[in-house]
Design an enzyme around this catalytic site. Structure first.
Site, PDB file in Angstrom:
ATOM      1  N   SER A 191     -14.961  28.438 -14.664  1.00  0.00           N
ATOM      2  CA  SER A 191     -14.123  29.538 -14.202  1.00  0.00           C
ATOM      3  C   SER A 191     -14.284  29.744 -12.693  1.00  0.00           C
ATOM      4  CB  SER A 191     -14.451  30.806 -14.996  1.00  0.00           C
ATOM      5  OG  SER A 191     -13.498  31.805 -14.767  1.00  0.00           O
ATOM      6  N   ASP A 199     -10.046  29.573 -20.661  1.00  0.00           N
ATOM      7  CA  ASP A 199     -11.215  29.617 -19.786  1.00  0.00           C
ATOM      8  C   ASP A 199     -12.389  28.840 -20.384  1.00  0.00           C
ATOM      9  OD1 ASP A 199     -13.708  30.768 -18.511  1.00  0.00           O
ATOM     10  OD2 ASP A 199     -12.179  31.888 -17.421  1.00  0.00           O
TER      11      ASP A 199
END
Length: 807
Positions: free
Chosen positions: A520, A653
């Site tokens: 991320s 993610d």
């Protein structure tokens, strides 16, 4: 009945008399044949009305001698004579030139004007009356440039203020009005036009060259200055198109400086768009750039986006950052710092912005400056450090708070020994303590614990500067791995830790590590390292990016984030365009159940000899190869946090499966090395010796009252169940994405088992910070806590730097 009729008429006359004796009324001239004529001028006659004991002024219509208009009805003969004289002097040009005047409403307006402005000429009156035919009368033409009134303004001034473009044309074309005549305030018609609302008037004035365009009034303002002060963006545009000069000095400098002083963003943007050099202009009085005059974040950001020099100095030597600190403008300070302002630049009397912030007792500003690199022990021209200045503050509570704040990062408030300071001033001082292994030979530089310069003497002692500068060419016999956690905007904590490591080692992060793994926000930073972006730059980028990306409510629009990634990494850049160091980003393939971890690499994936977990499914597309994978898409896929952003295609993610990517990265390296050995390239394999894992800050542990979810039997139990479900849901998410706890324990244990040095750096934060936090003060405080953590764990940083610099 006649008596009552006369009584009513008398009462009506008295009422009208007291209500408005100058009310214009249409009458028959025959009604006044029995009254005495007191005075007569042209079509105007003053009658004495004996029955009402009044003096009436009658205007006989030039078109019909039997009808007329009563202009006033006064009880005093003296007042009547004065007003008659004024009316007989001013009215003729109007009723002689236009029949439009011969209406009650028009005459009433004209009568009111004559009485309200007794010093006005007939041309001034004609402008306010607004009847074009009147400007062809010779007497009105003769007074076109008259300034004989209380304001000293010409009729052209009035036309511009009124915004009447038709009357303006009459004045200029038929009356030959001059445009450079000034009033009592030194203002030309251009000044008046700017204060109006009709830009067409300004355009008409600007068609003819005139000195009035750049005339300075008694306040020192040109029309362009005035337009900027008033925020008239369209007027600024028209003035610039009329070739108004931008380099005329006013009380606040040039027009661009005036626009900045009054925070008129549109006006400043208009000037810069017309003349880009104005963004660098310095006012002759202070030598200040437009940025020095910025009073809020929006104005400062606008200039910096257009290329304004963030560290430009004034005549006194102060930067815009000095000014913002002196004015206690925290929002401006943050914008300047995030656009690269040097927090340690000495200004007037050698004071840095931190010296000034200390004197203002502004804790938030002090923290921000130190976080962005301000040195707590840099002396000014008087030999005073910021810490020493804090010790002199008269308020006991403030003094204690400041000193306590500075001590947490190792600042010394004693008066330092400095070259050039008289001995009697520094004789009582003692050398500043240096937190290094060799305390007998302190370096000749000032200490900055926050930037870990106390570690730099160690690294210098171990490696000369010329070796540090050439480290990227050395052949290390072992590999170093850097792992970066996910955490949204809290990636700023990782950046601050990396800055500290770079400062201590004197080497860029890219040259310290052979492998970089990120999830991320950590993935974005891994790519930034790969593409040689400095961490100081990325710190500013993160502060700027959050305001662009986190707008509105969740889930946020993906467009701003994608534009940011394209801008930073390029729209067409591929993962394999830069090969060193090797980088891997985690992503979650969500087009299958169960979901799988995917690594975006800048190298070919290793071939793994093991039985596949699942049978091949032809409905599942294979991942894009690294050579075809766009960098910005990889970053977007790794950072597609559920509920914050929509998925990027089939990717969610990476934090869902590997928010702390350490074990996954170590597994990848092992598989890569095994593949190299199988392919007969074992000589290229290097053993992993150091693993550095950086977190985005640990949230404080808080008690949870209830996670019980059950079938409720009453309203109270229903509320309890809802609350329990909410807490349970939060706990499940936290457990899935927890980068600390057992994830760190497992990574440390595995590293110790195979003889790898493992470093986990993750500061404890005082509060829980959301992934989409946009409050500058909250984020600065988190970075401050990171700096305190760095200082408190300086020995661990020393050990890490020593090992990283070892061949």
């Amino acid at each position: 009945m006649q008596f009552f009729g006369r009584l009513v008429n008398t009462l009506s006359s008295v009422t009208n008399l007291f209500s408005n004796p100058f009310r214009v009324k249409e009458i028959s001239v025959a009604d006044y044949t029995s009254h005495e004529r007191v005075r007569e001028e042209g079509q105007l006659i003053l009658f004495q009305n004996a029955s009402n004991r009044t003096w009436d002024c009658i205007l006989v219509s030039p078109r019909n001698p039997h009808s007329g208009f009563r202009l006033f009805q006064l009880e005093s003969e003296a007042d009547a004579l004065v007003n008659f004289q004024q009316f007989s002097s001013q009215l003729p040009p109007f009723y002689e030139s236009s029949v439009q005047v011969l209406h009650v409403e028009v005459l009433q307006h004209l009568s009111d004007l004559i009485r309200s402005h007794p010093s006005w000429t007939v041309t001034h009156l004609a402008v306010e009356l607004g009847i074009r035919e009147c400007f062809h009368h010779s007497r009105i033409i003769s007074c076109a440039n008259s300034t004989e009134n209380e304001e000293g303004c010409t009729p052209l001034h009035l036309a511009c203020r009124k915004g009447d473009s038709e009357i303006l044309v009459e004045l200029v074309q038929y009356c030959h009005a001059q445009m450079d005549v000034t009033d009592n305030k030194g203002e030309t018609a251009f000044h008046y036009a700017v204060q109006g609302d009709n830009s067409q008037v300004l355009q008409l004035l600007g068609k003819n060259a005139s000195a009035g365009l750049n005339q300075v009034n008694k306040q020192g303002l040109t029309p362009l200055h005035l337009a900027c002060q008033m925020g008239k963006q369209e007027m600024v545009r028209v003035l610039l198109l009329c070739n108004a000069r931008c380099n005329v000095m006013g009380p606040s400098g040039f027009p661009i400086h005036t626009a900045m002083k009054f925070s008129q963003k549109g006006c400043a943007e208009m000037i810069i768009s017309m003349d880009s050099s104005q963004i660098h202009s310095k006012d002759p009085r202070y030598g200040a750039s437009p940025l020095h005059w910025a009073k809020n974040a929006e104005m400062a950001r606008m200039l910096l986006k257009r290329g304004c020099d963030v560290d430009s100095t004034s005549a006194a030597g102060n930067t815009a950052l000095h000014v913002a600190v002196m004015r206690n403008r925290f929002d401006c300070v943050m914008v300047l710092l995030t656009y690269g302002a040097n927090a340690g630049t000495p200004g007037e009397h050698g004071n840095t912005p931190l010296h000034l912030a200390i004197s203002k007792d502004n804790m938030e500003m002090i923290k921000a400056l130190i976080v962005f690199g301000a040195e707590v022990d840099t002396p000014n021209d008087f030999g005073e450090t910021p810490a020493f200045m804090a010790s002199k503050i008269s308020k006991l509570i403030t003094r204690k708070a400041l000193l306590s704040l500075l001590r947490t990062v190792g600042a010394d408030h004693r008066f330092p020994l400095i070259q050039g300071v008289p001995t009697d001033q520094s004789s009582a001082a003692t050398p500043h303590p240096i937190f290094s292994l060799d305390k007998t030979q302190p370096p000749a530089i000032s200490l900055n614990n926050l930037e870990l310069q106390d570690l730099m003497p160690i690294s210098r002692a171990r490696k000369p500067a010329f070796i540090l500068s050439s480290m990227r060419d050395e052949k290390r016999i072992h590999d170093h791995l850097l792992c970066l956690d996910g955490g949204g905007v809290k990636g700023l904590v990782i950046i601050q830790l990396l800055i500290a490591i770079e400062k201590a080692s004197g080497v860029a992060t890219k040259d310290l590590f052979d492998w970089v793994a990120g999830t991320s926000t950590g993935g974005i930073l891994a790519l930034a390292i790969l593409h040689s972006k400095s961490m100081a730059y990325m710190r500013g980028v993160y502060f700027r990016m959050k305001d662009e990306v986190f707008r509105g409510s969740r889930p946020y629009e993906s467009g701003p984030l994608e534009e940011f990634l394209k801008r930073e990494f390029g729209e067409h850049t591929k993962m394999t365009d830069v090969k060193k160091p090797k980088v891997m980003l985690t992503g979650t393939l969500s087009d299958r159940q169960p979901a799988e971890l995917h690594l975006f690499r800048n190298y070919d994936a290793p071939e793994v000899i093991r039985e596949p977990r699942f049978n091949q499914n032809i409905n599942l597309k294979p991942p894009t190869q690294p050579a075809d994978q766009l960098v910005w898409r990889a970053a977007r896929s790794s950072g597609a946090a559920p509920t914050y952003f929509r998925p990027n295609g089939r990717f969610l993610d990476g934090g869902l499966l590997a928010n702390n990517p350490t074990l996954d990265a170590m597994t990848e390296i092992h598989e890569y090395n095994q593949d190299m050995i199988r392919k007969g390239q074992g000589n290229k394999v290097k053993k992993l010796s150091i693993v550095v894992s950086l977190g985005t800050g640990r949230s404080p542990q808080v008690p949870v009252t209830c996670v019980d979810v059950f079938r409720p039997s009453n309203p109270w139990e229903l509320a309890k169940t809802v609350f329990g479900a909410k807490e349970l849901g939060k706990m499940v998410v936290d457990c899935c994405t927890d980068p600390d706890g057992r994830a760190v324990d497992r990574a440390r244990a595995w590293s110790e088992m195979v003889g790898i040095q493992y470093f986990r750096l993750n500061p404890q934060l005082g509060s829980d910070i959301m992934l989409d936090e946009v409050n500058d003060a909250v984020l600065v405080n988190a970075l401050w806590e990171t700096e305190v953590y760095i200082y408190e764990h300086r020995e661990e940083f020393q050990k890490l730097v020593q090992m990283l610099l070892s061949p």
